[in-house]
Design a protein around this motif. Sequence first.
Motif, short mmCIF file in Angstrom:
data_model
loop_
_atom_site.label_atom_id
_atom_site.label_comp_id
_atom_site.label_asym_id
_atom_site.label_seq_id
_atom_site.Cartn_x
_atom_site.Cartn_y
_atom_site.Cartn_z
N UNK A 69 23.77 51.60 45.34
CA UNK A 69 25.15 52.25 45.53
C UNK A 69 26.14 51.20 46.13
N UNK A 70 27.37 51.40 45.99
CA UNK A 70 28.34 50.60 46.43
C UNK A 70 29.63 51.20 46.89
N UNK A 71 30.19 50.44 47.72
CA UNK A 71 31.60 51.05 48.21
C UNK A 71 32.68 49.77 48.48
N UNK A 72 33.58 49.94 47.54
CA UNK A 72 34.83 48.74 47.81
C UNK A 72 36.29 49.34 47.99
N UNK A 73 36.71 48.69 48.97
CA UNK A 73 37.99 48.87 49.39
C UNK A 73 39.19 47.74 48.91
N UNK A 74 40.09 48.24 48.11
CA UNK A 74 40.98 47.21 47.40
C UNK A 74 42.28 47.23 48.09
N UNK A 75 43.20 46.55 47.58
CA UNK A 75 44.47 46.40 48.44
C UNK A 75 45.30 47.39 48.32
N UNK A 76 45.26 48.43 47.12
CA UNK A 76 46.09 49.46 47.28
C UNK A 76 45.43 50.45 46.13
N UNK A 77 45.77 51.58 46.06
CA UNK A 77 45.05 52.55 44.96
C UNK A 77 45.25 52.13 43.61
N UNK A 78 46.37 51.49 43.35
CA UNK A 78 46.51 51.13 41.79
C UNK A 78 45.41 50.12 41.55
N UNK A 79 45.02 49.13 42.43
CA UNK A 79 44.03 48.12 42.14
C UNK A 79 42.61 48.81 42.23
N UNK A 80 42.51 49.73 43.17
CA UNK A 80 41.30 50.57 42.99
C UNK A 80 40.86 51.28 41.80
N UNK A 81 42.00 51.81 41.11
CA UNK A 81 41.84 52.36 39.93
C UNK A 81 41.28 51.31 38.62
N UNK A 82 41.80 50.19 38.88
CA UNK A 82 41.69 49.17 37.74
C UNK A 82 40.21 48.65 38.15
N UNK A 83 39.77 48.53 39.33
CA UNK A 83 38.27 48.20 39.67
C UNK A 83 37.41 49.10 39.28
N UNK A 84 37.79 50.56 39.28
CA UNK A 84 36.95 51.63 38.98
C UNK A 84 36.79 51.42 37.16
N UNK A 85 37.86 51.20 36.39
CA UNK A 85 37.84 51.18 35.09
C UNK A 85 36.94 49.91 34.67
N UNK A 86 37.10 48.83 35.45
CA UNK A 86 36.17 47.71 35.27
C UNK A 86 34.70 47.55 35.59
N UNK A 87 34.48 48.49 36.41
CA UNK A 87 32.93 49.11 36.79
C UNK A 87 32.56 49.81 35.73
N UNK A 88 33.31 50.93 35.21
CA UNK A 88 32.84 51.72 34.11
C UNK A 88 34.00 52.03 32.91
N UNK A 89 34.00 50.84 32.25
CA UNK A 89 34.79 50.63 31.18
C UNK A 89 34.61 51.73 29.87
N UNK A 90 35.61 52.14 29.26
CA UNK A 90 35.58 52.86 28.05
C UNK A 90 35.15 52.24 27.06
N UNK A 91 35.32 50.88 26.82
CA UNK A 91 34.95 50.40 25.60
C UNK A 91 33.60 49.25 26.07
N UNK A 92 32.65 49.19 24.87
CA UNK A 92 31.74 48.50 25.17
C UNK A 92 31.66 47.15 25.45
N UNK A 93 30.79 46.52 26.14
CA UNK A 93 30.69 44.81 26.16
C UNK A 93 32.00 44.62 27.10
N UNK A 94 32.79 45.35 27.72
CA UNK A 94 33.85 45.24 28.54
C UNK A 94 33.44 45.41 30.18
N UNK A 95 34.39 44.70 30.79
CA UNK A 95 33.93 45.05 32.41
C UNK A 95 32.82 44.29 32.90
N UNK A 96 32.15 44.91 33.84
CA UNK A 96 31.05 44.54 34.70
C UNK A 96 30.13 43.57 33.75
#
Length: 500
Positions: free
Chosen positions: A427-454
């Motif tokens: 499990x993990x919890x991250x606080x980002x600089x703002x909500x927009x940056x948090x959404x970008x991080x969420x997409x990075x952790x769970x990307x829609x495209x294969x072989x992208x992100x984490x």
Amino acid sequence: MMAASIHCPYCNAQFSSPNATAGARVACPRCGERFAVRPQASTAITAEPDFPANEPHAPTEAPVPPTPRLPISNGLIALVLLSVMLAMAVLGGVYAWRTAGVRRDYDAHVPRPSIIDIPLIARIALGVYVLVMVLAILRGWNRRDKARSETMGLGQYGIPALAMFVLLGVGLALLAIQQRPIRPPEPGAPTGPDAVATVLPSQLSSLGYLPDDVHLLVGIHVAEAWRTPAGRPFLDGSLPGGGGLGLEQIEAVTGLKFAELDHVVLAVKLDKEKVLPRVFLIVKTIQPYDRAKIREVLKSAERVSEDRRTIEEIKITQWKTTASLWFADDKTLAVVWPSDDIKELPTKPKSGVAHLPHELRSLLEQQLDPAAKKAPIQLWTAGHVDSWEELAVRPILPFFLKESWPTLSSIRTLGVWAQLNEDADLQGACQCADPQAAETLREFLQPKEHAKGLITLLPKSNPLAMELTRSLKATRNGEWVNADARISAATLRKASAQLK
């Protein structure tokens, strides 16, 4: 009028009292003590001629002096005593409150007795206190004993002998406490990882040895992980190199085996002027370690640090550098790099986590501890950075993280923890600089495209990394991103088989 000359047995004063008869109780005008007139005193009563009060030869009685008063009232003495009792009660209550976590640990695991080191100032204070008490007893006894020794059964030497026994007893008690040996474990009692109780992340005793302003913490509850099916392969050699986590470095720099460890805390401190971080490794063992054996394994060289601590200088072959090894107590040792930063560690451990940065403390107490109460946490990390731009390491991070850096640089506070059973729950919890940056991080952790992100940051052929990216789920709540994943026991066995 009859008058009697009376002798006070307490202060040896002579005074007269009209109409005093044998057996009557009178008060001494000097010391205020009351006593009965002895029969011998009655013989001192002399008949004096009675003269009329109006005749010139009528004797005049000497005025009786007033009863002397103590310089300190009984009320003031009682107030002082009550104040001291109240202060001791408050100190005892604060001590009990601050050590509640330690005592709760003892409910499940009573530590092995060890030598008690009484500070020199405490021994001096105790000696002075006992000496004053003995002198007070002797002084009080001497004031009364001179006139009453004929009627007292103890005689003249009872109380002085008792005082000497008190001094002798206190001295022998101090000597026995200082020289009490460390007892071996009881036969049949667990001495390895099974002897360690489950502890919340914020209550690890090693945290008390850390500097105040660290940026990253990594905690490994070694003994607890050793008892789990998912954790033991990383510690007993089934996964060489700790499954790629570099855990073998802990054994290399401490000279200890994982089966001997209670827990490990690694702290990293970043600087504004220096690119390289400062590293502090605090290791807690289950049983007292053998210093001579560690020195022999590490081939260390003893030296004295700037703050007069005796430390060992050890070589870290992989980094081609040296570090400082400090034997903090019989179960705690610290490894510090660079060597000179050993002075940043407190000589005595601090209580709790109040000395850590507020963000790290909040993450431990409000995120990790509640999760650990539901199920024990064996591995965790917690970090916080106010601004990456102020740190000297900032220019080199994009080189290693490449295109992921713009997303990861928005993270201000990060917490990740693992609960090991048959499977490994992450499990993990991250606080980002703002909500927009948090959404970008969420997409990075769970990307829609294969072989992208984490997955771009993890080893592609590692089955642990592959299942982590497949099972990871991320959600956003304002500036916070929460994630969870699971690595199955089958994947752990597969990874182990590949690395054997």
